[in-house]
Design an enzyme around this catalytic site. Structure first.
Site, PDB file in Angstrom:
ATOM      1  CB  SER A 133      -0.889   0.019   1.245  1.00  0.00           C
ATOM      2  OG  SER A 133      -1.555   1.264   1.390  1.00  0.00           O
ATOM      3  CE1 TYR A 146      -4.353  -2.006   4.765  1.00  0.00           C
ATOM      4  CE2 TYR A 146      -3.629   0.241   4.290  1.00  0.00           C
ATOM      5  CZ  TYR A 146      -3.999  -1.020   3.854  1.00  0.00           C
ATOM      6  OH  TYR A 146      -4.015  -1.293   2.504  1.00  0.00           O
TER       7      TYR A 146
END
Length: 279
Positions: A133, A146
Site C-alpha cells: 500500500s 494498517y
C-alpha cells in the site's frame, strides 16, 4: 503462458488482476473464502480454477496449493492480495483488533508464500507479487496499524527478493494508492470499535471522517491498476517496488523530502558514532 495463484480474488483489485492475467493467456487460480462469490465471467472460463482458501486458516492453505498444482501442474506467479484495512488512532485499537489485522495482512501472506515456495524452488523459477500500500512507505494518521502491516509486507518482499534469488524466484511489492473498489466498504475495512472523543478534530479522526465521502469516488481505476500490475509481473525482471497511482507518486515525493529533511542536520553526527579506529 503461466499459472497465476491470486488470493482474495472474488472482487476488487484481486478480481481485476485475475481478469488481466487471464486476458494475457494465463491459467488463473482464484483462491477465495467462498468460491460461489467468484464473478460469473471468471467462473465461465476453462482456464480459471476457483479454490476455497481462508489465508488465516493454516489448515486450508496446503489443500488450496495442492489443488492448484494438481490442476495446472505448478504455480508460476503468486499474488498475495488478500487483506483488509483498519481505521482508528493507535490508542483506540484493541490488541484483538490489531492481531486480527496482522493475522490476515501479514501472517496469511507469510503462510501462503511458505506453501508455494517448495514448488517454485523445485522448478527453479517463480514470481511473488505482494499487495502492499501507499501506507506501506508512509505512516498515515488514523491507519497506524494498517500502515504497520503494509510496512511489514514491504520489508518481507524486499528481503525475499534477495533471499530467493539463488533459486530463480523474484519478489515484488506493489504499493497502490486509493482505487475505486469496495475497499472502503465495511466488508473490507474495519473501524476500531472504541472511538475516543479526545481525537475528534485531530488528524486521526479527519482520516476516519474522510472515508464516507471518498468511498467509490477514489482516484484510481482498478482495471488500469490491475493491468499495470500484471504487465510488471509478466516482465522478465520484476521491480523490487511497483508504485501504482498518481496519489502514490505524490506521496512518494513527500516521503523523499521528509527523508532528506530528517537526514541533513544529523548526517555528520550519525556517521561520527563509529569507533574511532574504524576505517
Amino acid at each position: 503462458m503461466a499459472t497465476w495463484f491470486v488470493t482474495g480474488a472474488s472482487r476488487g483489485i484481486g478480481a481485476e488482476i485475475a481478469r488481466a492475467a487471464l486476458a494475457r493467456g494465463n491459467d488463473v487460480v482464484v483462491a477465495v473464502r467462498n468460491p460461489e462469490r467468484v464473478p460469473d465471467d471468471l467462473k465461465k472460463s476453462a482456464r480459471v480454477y476457483a479454490v476455497p482458501l481462508d489465508v488465516t486458516d493454516n489448515n486450508s492453505i496446503p489443500a488450496a496449493v495442492d489443488a492448484a498444482v494438481e490442476r495446472f501442474g505448478g504455480i508460476d506467479v503468486l499474488v498475495n492480495n488478500a487483506g483488509r484495512g483498519l481505521l482508528g488512532a493507535l490508542e483506540e485499537v484493541t490488541d484483538a483488533e490489531a492481531r486480527s489485522l496482522f493475522d490476515l495482512n501479514v501472517f496469511g501472506l507469510i503462510n501462503v508464500t511458505r506453501a508455494v515456495l517448495p514448488g517454485m524452488r523445485k522448478q527453479g523459477a517463480g514470481k511473488l507479487v505482494h499487495l502492499g500500500s501507499r501506507s506501506g512507505f508512509e505512516g498515515e494518521p488514523g491507519v497506524s496499524l494498517y500502515s504497520a502491516s503494509k510496512f511489514a509486507v514491504a520489508g518481507i518482499s524486499e528481503a525475499l527478493s534477495v533471499e530467493l534469488a539463488p533459486f530463480g524466484i523474484q519478489s515484488m511489492v506493489v504499493e497502490p494508492g486509493v482505487f475505486r473498489t469496495d475497499f472502503l466498504d465495511s466488508s473490507s475495512l474495519s473501524v476500531a470499535a472504541h472511538r475516543m472523543t479526545e481525537y475528534d478534530g485531530t488528524p486521526a479522526h479527519v482520516t476516519l471522517d474522510w472515508i464516507d465521502e471518498a468511498n467509490h469516488a477514489q482516484l484510481g481505476d482498478p482495471v488500469k491498476g490491475a493491468a499495470l500490475i500484471v504487465e510488471a509481473a509478466s516482465a522478465a525482471k520484476l521491480p523490487t517496488h511497483l508504485y501504482v497511482g498518481r496519489d502514490t507518486l505524490e506521496r512518494l515525493d513527500v516521503k523523499y523530502q521528509q527523508v532528506q529533511a530528517d537526514l541533513a542536520p544529523w548526517r555528520e553526527k550519525s556517521a561520527a558514532t563509529a569507533h574511532d579506529d574504524a576505517a
